[in-house]
Write an enzyme that holds these catalytic residues in place. Structure first.
Site, PDB file in Angstrom:
ATOM      1  N   ARG A 111       0.890  -1.181   0.000  1.00  0.00           N
ATOM      2  CA  ARG A 111       0.000   0.000   0.000  1.00  0.00           C
ATOM      3  C   ARG A 111       0.919   1.220   0.000  1.00  0.00           C
ATOM      4  O   ARG A 111       1.705   1.404   0.930  1.00  0.00           O
ATOM      5  CB  ARG A 111      -0.901  -0.026   1.235  1.00  0.00           C
ATOM      6  N   HIS A 138      -7.149   1.093  -6.571  1.00  0.00           N
ATOM      7  CA  HIS A 138      -7.440   0.192  -5.437  1.00  0.00           C
ATOM      8  C   HIS A 138      -8.147  -1.050  -6.008  1.00  0.00           C
ATOM      9  O   HIS A 138      -9.327  -1.279  -5.757  1.00  0.00           O
ATOM     10  CB  HIS A 138      -8.318   0.917  -4.415  1.00  0.00           C
ATOM     11  N   GLN A 141     -10.181  -3.768  -3.913  1.00  0.00           N
ATOM     12  CA  GLN A 141     -11.495  -3.291  -3.467  1.00  0.00           C
ATOM     13  C   GLN A 141     -12.554  -3.549  -4.543  1.00  0.00           C
ATOM     14  O   GLN A 141     -13.669  -3.985  -4.247  1.00  0.00           O
ATOM     15  CB  GLN A 141     -11.415  -1.794  -3.149  1.00  0.00           C
ATOM     16  N   ASP A 233     -17.328   7.147  -1.626  1.00  0.00           N
ATOM     17  CA  ASP A 233     -16.129   6.962  -0.810  1.00  0.00           C
ATOM     18  C   ASP A 233     -15.847   8.322  -0.172  1.00  0.00           C
ATOM     19  O   ASP A 233     -16.452   9.340  -0.556  1.00  0.00           O
ATOM     20  CB  ASP A 233     -14.961   6.497  -1.710  1.00  0.00           C
ATOM     21  N   CYS A 274     -16.460   1.552   0.322  1.00  0.00           N
ATOM     22  CA  CYS A 274     -15.323   0.662   0.612  1.00  0.00           C
ATOM     23  C   CYS A 274     -14.906   0.705   2.073  1.00  0.00           C
ATOM     24  O   CYS A 274     -14.240  -0.206   2.547  1.00  0.00           O
ATOM     25  CB  CYS A 274     -14.142   1.023  -0.283  1.00  0.00           C
ATOM     26  N   ARG A 302     -13.566  -8.793   0.690  1.00  0.00           N
ATOM     27  CA  ARG A 302     -12.131  -8.536   0.487  1.00  0.00           C
ATOM     28  C   ARG A 302     -11.345  -9.812   0.781  1.00  0.00           C
ATOM     29  O   ARG A 302     -10.407 -10.162   0.058  1.00  0.00           O
ATOM     30  CB  ARG A 302     -11.651  -7.404   1.413  1.00  0.00           C
TER      31      ARG A 302
HETATM   32  N1   CP Z   1     -11.322  -0.416   2.110  1.00  0.00           N
HETATM   33  C1   CP Z   1     -10.060  -0.464   2.567  1.00  0.00           C
HETATM   34  O1   CP Z   1      -9.092  -0.652   1.795  1.00  0.00           O
HETATM   35  O2   CP Z   1      -9.952  -0.353   3.906  1.00  0.00           O
HETATM   36  P1   CP Z   1      -8.609  -0.135   4.724  1.00  0.00           P
HETATM   37  O3   CP Z   1      -8.064   1.218   4.374  1.00  0.00           O
HETATM   38  O4   CP Z   1      -9.023  -0.236   6.168  1.00  0.00           O
HETATM   39  O5   CP Z   1      -7.625  -1.208   4.343  1.00  0.00           O
HETATM   40  N1  NVA Z   2      -9.983   6.659  -1.265  1.00  0.00           N
HETATM   41  C1  NVA Z   2      -9.603   6.181   0.041  1.00  0.00           C
HETATM   42  C2  NVA Z   2      -9.808   4.704   0.124  1.00  0.00           C
HETATM   43  C3  NVA Z   2      -9.512   4.102   1.471  1.00  0.00           C
HETATM   44  C4  NVA Z   2      -9.710   2.626   1.478  1.00  0.00           C
HETATM   45  C5  NVA Z   2      -8.165   6.558   0.330  1.00  0.00           C
HETATM   46  O1  NVA Z   2      -7.329   6.458  -0.576  1.00  0.00           O
HETATM   47  O2  NVA Z   2      -7.885   6.946   1.460  1.00  0.00           O
END
Ligand code: CP
Ligand code: NVA
Length: 316
Positions: A111, A138, A141, A233, A274, A302
């Site tokens: 990440r 992502h 997701q 989101d 998400c 997930r």
């Molecule tokens: N939806 C998602 O990726 O959640 P987290 O940021 O908690 O991993």
């Molecule tokens: N768009 C959000 C998604 C978190 C799972 C972010 O990038 O923070």
């Protein structure tokens, strides 16, 4: 029950651009098999003895827990690495980090902030790399979201998804996923917050092949007309905190998903997010806790899609 697994063609999974429709559908099929097995108390050790390294430059609840639990259920092991745990913070390059990790582990999930970091990681590692979220994409997701839609609606044919809010990382892969699978998508976002232009170019070609429509408007009411799925989101993604005030002014109240907006969609429209959600900001508690909400199914899925994905990537 025998679980058949096939391999994906690509070494890495960095965005839904990497997969074709058939590959996405076959991941969903294996996800459903693994989900059913788990519900029946079985957990086939398809990745026995395999090790997953998980690099996190950003915080996570769902991604970390679902990957770590998933690989353990498959008979493997996970190693959690925050950026601070690695020599990356002291200047070791991503290239050398990738080469080093490839000596020890079978699979890497990362990440990151900049999508180019995960592209570099993938280019220099000899083992598969999975994107657990970057500023641009992502994809895990959206695999979970497609499985959730399929479970809820029993088909993808003729469906319409409405995305309300920021054309962000989640939205970019949603655009790719819907256009490849053949789901109509209407995006309502403020001008300047559209999904990436190159994503839209790919999506237009895919939508042409699947005879579906991708449209963009700044009017949420227009986007939700006839929608089977309403998705949103946060509009303050990780890394955007400095823009918090400006974004609140741009997005609120127009782009909040509330009961009035949901009522303008189809009667059996489901609500997706998400997570994590900011209740009272992009969505009201009434909607996220209401009957239409499938956010906990998304979060659960997930686990199942990522298990399937890890099984189908070409591990050595
Ligand atoms: N939806 C998602 O990726 O959640 P987290 O940021 O908690 O991993
Ligand atoms: N768009 C959000 C998604 C978190 C799972 C972010 O990038 O923070």
């Amino acid at each position: 029950m025998k679980i058949l697994k096939t391999s994906l063609n690509k070494k890495d999974f960095l965005t839904l651009k990497d997969l074709c429709k058939e590959e996405i559908l076959s991941i969903l099929e294996l996800s459903k098999d693994l989900k059913r097995e788990l519900k029946n108390g079985r957990s086939p050790h398809l990745l026995k003895g395999k090790t997953l390294a998980m690099i996190f430059q950003k915080p996570s609840t769902r991604t970390r827990l679902s990957f770590e639990t998933g690989i353990v259920q498959l008979g493997g092991t996970a190693i959690y690495l925050s950026s601070n745990d690695l020599q990356l913070t002291r200047g070791e390059s991503i290239e050398d980090t990738a080469r080093t990790l490839s000596l020890y582990v079978d699979l890497i999930m990362a990440r990151v902030y900049s999508h180019s970091d995960i592209e570099k990681l993938a280019a220099y590692s000899s083992v598969p790399v999975i994107n657990g979220l970057s500023d641009t994409f992502h994809p895990c997701q959206i695999l979970a979201d497609l499985l959730t839609i399929q479970e809820q609606k029993n088909t993808f044919n003729g469906l319409k998804v409405a995305w309300i809010g920021d054309g962000n990382n989640v939205c970019n892969d949603l655009v790719l996923g819907c256009s490849k699978i053949g789901i109509n998508l209407s995006i309502a976002c403020p001008p300047g917050f559209e999904p990436n232009a190159d994503v839209l170019d790919v999506a237009k070609q895919e939508a042409f092949k699947s005879s579906t429509e991708i449209s963009i408007t700044d009017d949420p009411l227009k986007a939700v007309q006839n929608a089977d799925v309403l998705a949103t989101d946060t509009f303050i993604s990780i890394g955007k905190d400095e823009e918090r005030q400006r974004r609140k002014e741009i997005f609120l109240p127009k782009y909040q998903v509330n009961s009035d907006l949901l009522r303008s969609a189809k009667q059996d429209c489901i609500f997706m997010h998400c997570l994590p959600a900011s209740r009272g900001r992009e969505v009201t508690s009434e909607v996220i806790d209401g009957e239409a909400s499938v956010v906990w199914d998304q979060a659960e899925n997930r686990l199942h899609v990522q298990k399937a994905l890890m099984c189908m990537l070409p591990l050595r």
